[in-house]
Design an enzyme around this catalytic site. Structure first.
Site, mmCIF file in Angstrom:
data_model
loop_
_atom_site.group_PDB
_atom_site.id
_atom_site.type_symbol
_atom_site.label_atom_id
_atom_site.label_comp_id
_atom_site.label_asym_id
_atom_site.label_seq_id
_atom_site.Cartn_x
_atom_site.Cartn_y
_atom_site.Cartn_z
ATOM 1 N N GLY A 1 0.855 -1.193 0.000
ATOM 2 C CA GLY A 1 0.000 0.000 0.000
ATOM 3 C C GLY A 1 0.886 1.236 0.000
ATOM 4 N N ARG A 2 0.330 2.318 0.551
ATOM 5 C CA ARG A 2 1.052 3.597 0.480
ATOM 6 C C ARG A 2 2.360 3.536 1.264
ATOM 7 N NH1 ARG A 2 -4.894 5.645 1.399
ATOM 8 N NH2 ARG A 2 -4.568 4.230 3.135
ATOM 9 N N ILE A 3 2.352 2.854 2.416
ATOM 10 C CA ILE A 3 3.586 2.785 3.213
ATOM 11 C C ILE A 3 4.591 1.851 2.543
ATOM 12 C CG2 ILE A 3 4.545 2.092 5.460
ATOM 13 C CD1 ILE A 3 1.845 3.045 6.697
ATOM 14 N N ARG B 1 -2.224 -8.212 -1.931
ATOM 15 C CA ARG B 1 -3.477 -8.866 -2.331
ATOM 16 C C ARG B 1 -3.657 -8.797 -3.843
ATOM 17 N NH1 ARG B 1 -7.445 -6.087 1.823
ATOM 18 N NH2 ARG B 1 -5.963 -4.522 1.234
ATOM 19 N N ILE C 1 6.644 -3.384 10.776
ATOM 20 C CA ILE C 1 6.164 -2.064 11.219
ATOM 21 C C ILE C 1 4.650 -1.997 11.042
ATOM 22 C CG2 ILE C 1 8.221 -0.613 10.937
ATOM 23 C CD1 ILE C 1 5.746 -0.562 8.151
ATOM 24 N N ALA C 2 4.012 -3.163 10.859
ATOM 25 C CA ALA C 2 2.584 -3.166 10.503
ATOM 26 C C ALA C 2 1.698 -3.332 11.736
ATOM 27 C CB ALA C 2 2.333 -4.261 9.482
ATOM 28 N N ARG C 3 1.534 -4.557 12.187
ATOM 29 C CA ARG C 3 0.700 -4.820 13.362
ATOM 30 C C ARG C 3 1.143 -6.116 14.024
ATOM 31 N NH1 ARG C 3 -0.894 -0.558 13.911
ATOM 32 N NH2 ARG C 3 -2.979 0.288 14.067
ATOM 33 N N GLU D 1 0.686 -6.547 22.532
ATOM 34 C CA GLU D 1 1.443 -5.408 23.058
ATOM 35 C C GLU D 1 0.551 -4.545 23.964
ATOM 36 O OE1 GLU D 1 2.397 -3.721 19.088
ATOM 37 O OE2 GLU D 1 1.281 -1.944 19.755
ATOM 38 N N HIS E 1 6.211 0.426 19.306
ATOM 39 C CA HIS E 1 5.144 0.923 18.407
ATOM 40 C C HIS E 1 5.282 2.435 18.181
ATOM 41 C CE1 HIS E 1 0.802 -0.056 16.947
ATOM 42 N NE2 HIS E 1 1.332 0.910 16.221
ATOM 43 N N ILE E 2 6.444 2.812 17.621
ATOM 44 C CA ILE E 2 6.722 4.249 17.424
ATOM 45 C C ILE E 2 6.989 4.602 15.962
ATOM 46 C CG2 ILE E 2 7.586 4.683 19.768
ATOM 47 C CD1 ILE E 2 10.481 4.489 18.534
HETATM 48 C C1 DGY Z 1 -1.328 3.337 12.909
HETATM 49 O O1 DGY Z 1 -1.584 4.466 12.512
HETATM 50 O O2 DGY Z 1 -2.016 2.365 12.629
HETATM 51 C C2 DGY Z 1 -0.122 3.206 13.766
HETATM 52 O O3 DGY Z 1 0.166 1.901 14.061
HETATM 53 C C3 DGY Z 1 -0.330 4.018 15.026
HETATM 54 O O4 DGY Z 1 0.875 4.374 15.516
#
Ligand code: DGY
Length: 327
Positions: free
Chosen positions: A155-157, A177, A237-239, A268, A286-287
Site C-alpha cells: 500500500g502507500r507505506i 493482495r 512495522i505493521a501490526r 502489546e 510501536h513508534i
Molecule cells: C497506525 O496508525 O495504525 C499506527 O500503528 C499508530 O501508531
C-alpha cells in the site's frame, strides 16, 4: 447544547482545545487505561469518541452505547474497532491515512538498518564496557546495498519503503493482495510482483507493511520463517499478530533467520519477554509514526473527522460511507 465526546487517551492539549470549540469534551490527560466496563460507562451519553489503537471498541461495547454516532481513531490501522458492528449500529468510523506514510516508511528503514547492521546490539555491548580492541569479525552484519528487498503489503507505506531503496541500489520484489498498476511499480523502484513463497525464498530483507485482518493473522509463522534465507532480516512495522511471535522467537534463537526489527507485537504492550534475551532483534515500542509533526497531524486528522462527523458533514476519512448515521 454541544455534542459530547470522550477522548480515550492523552493527546496534544491544543487538539483538545480545538475540539472544545465544538464539543463538551471529557478528556483523559492522566492517560488512565480504561477497562471495558469503564470505557462503556464513560461512553454513556457521548455522541463521539476519539480513540487510539490501544482501545478495543468491540461489538459488545458498541451494543452498550446506543447514543454513539462516531468513532474516530488516531491511527491508520483500525483493527481495534469492530467496523461491521459499528456499521450495523449506524456509527461512522474514521482513521488517519496518508499523514503517516512517509514517517512510517522512514522508520522501516531505521529498523532494517539497525537489525541488519547490528546497531543496537553493538551499542549495548559498547555501553557495557566490553570494547577493548578492534577485530576483523566484530558484529559482522548483512549488507543492505545491492541486496533484494521483499515487501509484503504494497500500500502507500510499502510503496514509500520501496521508493527509498533506490539509493541503496536494491532490487525490490513485493507481494500484495493484488498487483499494482505498472506505473506504481515503476515509481516503487521498479518493484516486481511475486508470490509470497518466492518473496520469502529470494529476499535478503523482508519488510511487513500490510494491515492486520483475520486473513493476515500469522502471515509469517514457522513455515514462512523456514523458507527465508538464514541471513535474512525480518522487519515488522505493521501490526502485532501478522507475525507468530513464538515462532519468530524460536527462529531467531536457532539462527534460522539472521535478525529482526520489530515495532509491533502480539498482545502489546505485554509482548513476549523471550525477545529480551535475544541479541539479534531490535525492539521498539510501536513508534513507527512517532515524529512530532506526524503524531500532531494524526491527532488533528482524527479531530477533523470527529468535527465533520458530528456537525453534519461527511468525515474526510470515513471507512463506512454507507452508514445510516444515527439521528
Ligand atoms: C497506525 O496508525 O495504525 C499506527 O500503528 C499508530 O501508531
Amino acid at each position: 447544547m454541544k455534542p459530547r465526546i470522550l477522548m480515550t487517551r492523552a493527546v496534544f492539549p491544543d487538539v483538545i482545545e480545538r475540539l472544545e470549540q465544538y464539543f463538551d469534551v471529557e478528556s483523559n490527560q492522566d492517560d488512565h487505561i480504561f477497562s471495558v466496563d469503564e470505557l462503556t460507562q464513560k461512553l454513556q451519553g457521548k455522541d463521539g469518541v476519539f480513540t487510539t489503537p490501544s482501545e478495543r471498541i468491540s461489538a459488545q461495547v458498541i451494543a452498550a452505547c446506543p447514543g454513539l454516532k462516531a468513532i474516530c481513531n488516531m491511527a491508520v490501522g483500525y483493527n481495534n474497532i469492530d467496523l461491521d458492528a459499528a456499521t450495523r449500529a449506524g456509527i461512522m468510523v474514521t482513521n488517519t491515512p496518508e499523514v503517516l506514510n512517509e514517517t512510517t516508511a522512514d522508520f522501516a528503514w531505521a529498523l532494517l538498518l539497525a537489525a541488519a547492521r547490528r546497531v543496537t546490539e553493538s551499542e549495548h555491548w559498547l555501553r557495557a564496557g566490553k570494547w577493548q580492541k578492534w577485530r576483523y569479525d566484530s558484529f559482522l552484519g548483512a549488507d543492505i546495498h545491492g541486496s533484494t528487498l521483499g515487501i509484503i503489503g504494497m500500500g502507500r507505506i510499502g510503496q514509500g519503503i520501496a521508493r527509498r531503496s533506490t539509493g541503496f541500489n536494491m532490487r525490490v520484489i513485493y507481494h500484495n493482495r493484488s498487483r499494482l498498476p505498472v506505473e506504481k511499480e515503476a515509481a516503487a523502484n521498479h518493484a516486481q510482483y511475486v508470490s509470497k513463497e518466492e518473496l520469502l525464498r529470494s529476499a535478503d530483507h523482508v519488510v511487513l507493511a500490510l494491515p492486520y485482518s483475520a486473513e493476515s493473522h500469522h502471515t509469517i509463522g514457522a513455515a514462512e520463517l523456514a523458507m527465508m534465507k538464514t541471513s535474512a532480516t525480518l522487519v515488522n512495522i505493521a501490526r502485532g499478530g501478522i507475525v507468530d511471535d513464538a515462532a519468530l522467537v524460536a527462529a531467531l534463537r536457532a539462527g534460522r533467520i539472521g535478525a529482526a526489527g520489530l515495532d509491533v507485537f502480539e498482545n502489546e504492550p505485554a509482548f513476549d519477554p523471550a525477545f529480551l534475551a535475544l541479541s539479534n532483534v531490535v525492539l521498539t515500542p510501536h513508534i513507527a509514526s512517532a515524529s512530532e509533526s506526524t503524531r500532531r497531524a494524526m491527532a488533528n486528522c482524527a479531530a477533523d473527522n470527529l468535527i465533520a462527523a458530528l456537525t453534519g458533514d461527511l468525515p474526510p476519512n470515513i471507512l463506512n460511507p454507507d452508514v445510516q448515521s444515527r439521528e
